[in-house]
Design a protein around this motif. Structure first.
Motif: not given
Length: 267
Positions: A42-64
């Protein structure tokens, strides 16, 4: 807090087992996110996955950043190829290309984030390093296997072309058929078809399978296992040297010196 204290703090953090396990968990979750996007959601769940994807990217950036800040000599950080790989993957993930013509590349980069497991887990790095070191020896095995394939494909194309032109029409098709035989993919059906015309053709398949599926496969396994054992020994020697433990060569030298001293005293 001094710069050295900050440096020590980041070094302890990046060496912390809990921090390492957290990063591994995020990588696994990132892989699951990539898999989830392949389904119709569903579109709502797709938006949540996009937000989570940016959160994951932020965590990876912090880890690096933590790993970089914890490096005693900053310029040595990029001498490690895996650090360069991780940094490139994370930086490319930051670029907002989801709605552009480069969206495919963006998705591929997110898929390759799973490979960061190799840079995090030492055992996976050891396995990959062993495989890369074994490639020169494996190359000769592959060359010998190609020669066997070529000879058997030429023989098969010569004798079995009239039996089944689709499988034995030319040497390239014959090599594909032999690959199917080597992987045991319905190879008995191929053998029984040729045995109707050439009853002794089972010898052809039997010898080919013994050479490829058994002999050469065991050679490949032996080379990889031997290289992996050498890699473990090298790592143990480097670890012992870093911890100040005497190596086998040092012990042999000390024994030799002791023997010389004893012989001199006897004289």
């Amino acid at each position: 807090m001094s710069n050295q204290q900050i440096q020590d703090l980041f070094f302890k953090l990046r060496s912390n087992k809990a921090f390492e396990m957290f990063v591994i968990g995020v990588i696994v979750f990132s892989a699951l996110m990539v898999g989830a996007k392949t389904y119709d959601i569903p579109p709502t769940l797709l938006k949540i996955t996009h937000l989570l994807d940016w959160l994951i990217t932020f965590i990876f950036l912090t880890e690096i950043s933590v790993r970089f800040m914890g490096e005693p000599r900053k310029r040595d950080f990029f001498k490690n190829a895996w650090n360069v790989f991780d940094t490139v993957i994370v930086l490319v993930s930051i670029i907002p290309i989801d709605n552009s013509e480069m969206a495919v590349i963006g998705r591929l980069v997110r898929i390759f984030r799973v490979l960061r497991m190799i840079s995090i887990i030492p055992e996976l790095r050891t396995l990959l390093n062993s495989l890369l070191k074994a490639l020169p020896q494996l190359g000769y095995v592959m060359l010998m296997m190609f020669i066997i394939f070529y000879i058997y494909a030429a023989v098969g194309s010569t004798f079995f072309e009239k039996v089944d032109p689709f499988l034995w029409g030319d040497i390239s098709i014959s090599m594909l058929t032999l690959f199917r035989v080597m992987t045991f993919e319905d190879w008995t059906d191929i053998m029984y078809d040729t045995m109707e015309v050439y009853p002794m053709s089972w010898v052809y398949y039997f010898t080919f399978i013994c050479l490829t599926a058994f002999a050469f496969l065991n050679m490949v396994i032996g080379i990889v296992v031997s290289t992996l054992d050498e890699e473990h020994k090298q790592q143990d020697a480097e670890r012992a040297e870093a911890e100040g433990e005497p190596s086998l060569k040092d012990l042999q030298q000390q024994i030799s010196e002791l023997k010389s001293l004893i012989e001199n005293k006897k004289i």
